[in-house]
Design a protein around this motif. Structure first.
Motif, PDB file in Angstrom:
ATOM      1  N   GLY A 322     -15.883  36.315 -17.671  1.00  0.00           N
ATOM      2  CA  GLY A 322     -16.164  36.732 -16.306  1.00  0.00           C
ATOM      3  C   GLY A 322     -15.435  35.907 -15.265  1.00  0.00           C
ATOM      4  N   LEU A 323     -15.059  34.674 -15.603  1.00  0.00           N
ATOM      5  CA  LEU A 323     -14.273  33.872 -14.679  1.00  0.00           C
ATOM      6  C   LEU A 323     -12.837  34.398 -14.628  1.00  0.00           C
ATOM      7  N   THR A 324     -12.152  34.111 -13.533  1.00  0.00           N
ATOM      8  CA  THR A 324     -10.769  34.566 -13.373  1.00  0.00           C
ATOM      9  C   THR A 324      -9.793  33.532 -13.929  1.00  0.00           C
ATOM     10  N   HIS A 325      -8.571  33.969 -14.129  1.00  0.00           N
ATOM     11  CA  HIS A 325      -7.512  33.065 -14.577  1.00  0.00           C
ATOM     12  C   HIS A 325      -7.352  31.913 -13.589  1.00  0.00           C
ATOM     13  N   ASP A 326      -7.360  32.215 -12.292  1.00  0.00           N
ATOM     14  CA  ASP A 326      -7.188  31.166 -11.286  1.00  0.00           C
ATOM     15  C   ASP A 326      -8.331  30.164 -11.320  1.00  0.00           C
ATOM     16  N   GLN A 327      -9.554  30.637 -11.552  1.00  0.00           N
ATOM     17  CA  GLN A 327     -10.696  29.722 -11.593  1.00  0.00           C
ATOM     18  C   GLN A 327     -10.611  28.762 -12.772  1.00  0.00           C
ATOM     19  N   VAL A 328     -10.232  29.260 -13.949  1.00  0.00           N
ATOM     20  CA  VAL A 328     -10.146  28.350 -15.095  1.00  0.00           C
ATOM     21  C   VAL A 328      -8.948  27.417 -14.960  1.00  0.00           C
ATOM     22  N   MET A 329      -7.868  27.897 -14.379  1.00  0.00           N
ATOM     23  CA  MET A 329      -6.709  27.018 -14.166  1.00  0.00           C
ATOM     24  C   MET A 329      -7.063  25.914 -13.164  1.00  0.00           C
ATOM     25  N   LYS A 330      -7.859  26.228 -12.162  1.00  0.00           N
ATOM     26  CA  LYS A 330      -8.278  25.205 -11.202  1.00  0.00           C
ATOM     27  C   LYS A 330      -9.165  24.165 -11.881  1.00  0.00           C
ATOM     28  N   THR A 331     -10.064  24.605 -12.762  1.00  0.00           N
ATOM     29  CA  THR A 331     -10.875  23.653 -13.516  1.00  0.00           C
ATOM     30  C   THR A 331      -9.994  22.696 -14.308  1.00  0.00           C
ATOM     31  N   ILE A 332      -8.982  23.231 -14.985  1.00  0.00           N
ATOM     32  CA  ILE A 332      -8.078  22.382 -15.770  1.00  0.00           C
ATOM     33  C   ILE A 332      -7.363  21.381 -14.875  1.00  0.00           C
ATOM     34  N   GLU A 333      -6.867  21.851 -13.743  1.00  0.00           N
ATOM     35  CA  GLU A 333      -6.142  20.968 -12.830  1.00  0.00           C
ATOM     36  C   GLU A 333      -7.036  19.848 -12.310  1.00  0.00           C
ATOM     37  N   LEU A 334      -8.235  20.190 -11.865  1.00  0.00           N
ATOM     38  CA  LEU A 334      -9.150  19.172 -11.348  1.00  0.00           C
ATOM     39  C   LEU A 334      -9.594  18.206 -12.450  1.00  0.00           C
ATOM     40  N   TYR A 335      -9.828  18.733 -13.639  1.00  0.00           N
ATOM     41  CA  TYR A 335     -10.241  17.881 -14.759  1.00  0.00           C
ATOM     42  C   TYR A 335      -9.137  16.865 -15.094  1.00  0.00           C
ATOM     43  N   GLY A 336      -7.898  17.357 -15.173  1.00  0.00           N
ATOM     44  CA  GLY A 336      -6.807  16.465 -15.544  1.00  0.00           C
ATOM     45  C   GLY A 336      -6.415  15.491 -14.448  1.00  0.00           C
ATOM     46  N   ARG A 337      -6.357  15.974 -13.216  1.00  0.00           N
ATOM     47  CA  ARG A 337      -5.831  15.145 -12.129  1.00  0.00           C
ATOM     48  C   ARG A 337      -6.895  14.277 -11.459  1.00  0.00           C
ATOM     49  N   GLN A 338      -8.173  14.665 -11.542  1.00  0.00           N
ATOM     50  CA  GLN A 338      -9.203  13.895 -10.851  1.00  0.00           C
ATOM     51  C   GLN A 338     -10.313  13.378 -11.767  1.00  0.00           C
ATOM     52  N   VAL A 339     -10.846  14.230 -12.647  1.00  0.00           N
ATOM     53  CA  VAL A 339     -11.953  13.787 -13.495  1.00  0.00           C
ATOM     54  C   VAL A 339     -11.490  12.711 -14.475  1.00  0.00           C
ATOM     55  N   ILE A 340     -10.408  12.968 -15.181  1.00  0.00           N
ATOM     56  CA  ILE A 340      -9.957  12.019 -16.207  1.00  0.00           C
ATOM     57  C   ILE A 340      -9.621  10.655 -15.605  1.00  0.00           C
ATOM     58  N   PRO A 341      -8.829  10.571 -14.537  1.00  0.00           N
ATOM     59  CA  PRO A 341      -8.573   9.236 -13.966  1.00  0.00           C
ATOM     60  C   PRO A 341      -9.840   8.528 -13.497  1.00  0.00           C
ATOM     61  N   ARG A 342     -10.795   9.294 -12.962  1.00  0.00           N
ATOM     62  CA  ARG A 342     -12.045   8.682 -12.495  1.00  0.00           C
ATOM     63  C   ARG A 342     -12.872   8.158 -13.654  1.00  0.00           C
ATOM     64  N   VAL A 343     -12.954   8.904 -14.746  1.00  0.00           N
ATOM     65  CA  VAL A 343     -13.691   8.442 -15.928  1.00  0.00           C
ATOM     66  C   VAL A 343     -13.059   7.158 -16.460  1.00  0.00           C
ATOM     67  N   ARG A 344     -11.747   7.147 -16.551  1.00  0.00           N
ATOM     68  CA  ARG A 344     -11.071   5.926 -17.058  1.00  0.00           C
ATOM     69  C   ARG A 344     -11.323   4.742 -16.152  1.00  0.00           C
TER      70      ARG A 344
END
Length: 348
Positions: A322-344
């Motif tokens: 039900g999610l769109t391609h753009d929504q899942v791509m945004k999740t990936i981008e935010l996870y890689g560029r913001q979540v991962i550096p913050r967790v580290r």
């Protein structure tokens, strides 16, 4: 510098089940379009610094991903760093020799970046599809896991069981050029934890509901079992659903309708209670199993549960039919560029 937890490097990955993509008007795209979207998702994950991209095997309209290794091969051809593998492979309804051959081929194609996560199959649609009897659920997985453990050791294989033909000093190709990491997905039974230790597989805790802290005894059991069985130390990982957006409110607003619709369908099939707004709020909260929110919210929850569970790996199961391609791509981008550096940074 690589973060280390309990002697193992911190790994922050993403998992998908090939969730059926919809357009902005809520209309489902084709299965082919969804599979092509998954390939683009894997390529983006590599670009934004995600450590691992896993694709879970499913055989339904909501999750049209029956051949994860094929999609992973396409991703491998367009990436150079990210590790790639299953999330999970339903070994009970597959042939361990063919699973080994497919993932050892992926390991060759990717230059040693392949991994495999094995599971019994909480989704059981593959059993009737491939002619297996659910009455043999436990025996199928135990025998096939034992055979797979022999295959990944390398060398000629001799094995006998009741679920497939015997192997007598068989040379199974292609030979591994580099080790193939194997994880066992566990949904909540101590026997499965001990099985992982017995076969020398790393432990992946699949936590899709309820308080994650209730899984805290399992890593302790796993490490005791490894020691008692004379196995070397092995890592523990966590797989859990989630969604990342710019704000907590946006993430919940995007995810809830799709979560409610999908889990309600699954609940009707399996006979459990469908989610409510109240249960969703509890799962999204600090003690729940869903990692939904802005990057800071998701990062803080990942750190808390890596500590609670003494784990060195976290894989976010992102997306939902039900999610769109753009929504899942945004999740990936935010996870890689913001979540991962913050967790580290939080883990030092």
């Amino acid at each position: 510098m690589t973060n280390m937890i309990g002697g193992f490097p911190l790994v922050l990955g993403l998992d998908t089940f090939g969730d059926l993509i919809h357009d902005a008007d809520g209309r489902p795209l084709s299965h082919a379009a969804t599979i092509r979207s998954v390939v683009e998702q894997g390529v983006l994950a590599d670009e934004v610094g995600v450590d691992y991209f896993g694709i879970g095997e499913h055989h339904t309209n909501d999750f049209p991903m029956p051949a994860a290794d094929v999609a992973l091969g396409a991703i491998a051809a367009r990436t150079s760093r990210i590790h790639l593998g299953s999330a999970v492979t339903v070994l009970s309804s597959d042939d361990p020799v063919r699973v080994f051959q497919r993932y050892s081929t992926l390991n060759a194609v990717s230059g040693g970046r392949a991994e495999v996560i094995l599971g019994r199959g909480s989704s059981i649609e593959s059993f009737p599809l491939f002619g297996y009897d659910l009455a043999d659920y436990e025996r199928l997985f135990e025998e096939k896991t034992t055979l797979f453990a022999e295959l990944v050791k390398g060398g000629r294989v001799t094995w006998e069981g009741t679920t497939r033909s015997a192997l007598h000093d068989e040379d199974v190709v292609p030979h591994l050029e580099s080790p193939l990491p194997v994880w066992l997905g566990v949904g909540g039974t101590p026997a499965s934890v001990v099985r992982a230790a017995r076969h020398g597989f790393a432990l992946m805790l699949a936590i899709i509901g309820g308080p994650p802290v209730r899984f805290a005894p399992f890593p302790q059991l796993f490490r005791r079992a490894l020691e008692e069985l004379g196995q070397p130390p092995l890592p523990v990982g966590v797989h859990a659903p989630g969604h990342v957006a710019e704000t907590d409110e946006q993430a919940q607003d995007e995810f809830w309708p799709q979560w409610h619709a999908t889990i309600t369908r699954v609940a009707a099939e399996r006979g459990f209670r469908p989610p409510t707004k109240e249960s969703f709020a509890a799962d999204v909260g600090p003690e729940g199993a869903l990692y939904i929110g802005a990057p800071e919210t998701v990062a803080q929850k990942i750190v808390a549960n890596l500590r609670n569970l003494d784990a060195s790996r976290f894989d976010l199961k992102f997306g939902m039919p039900g999610l769109t391609h753009d929504q899942v791509m945004k999740t990936i981008e935010l996870y890689g560029r913001q979540v991962i550096p913050r967790v580290r940074a939080l883990l030092g």
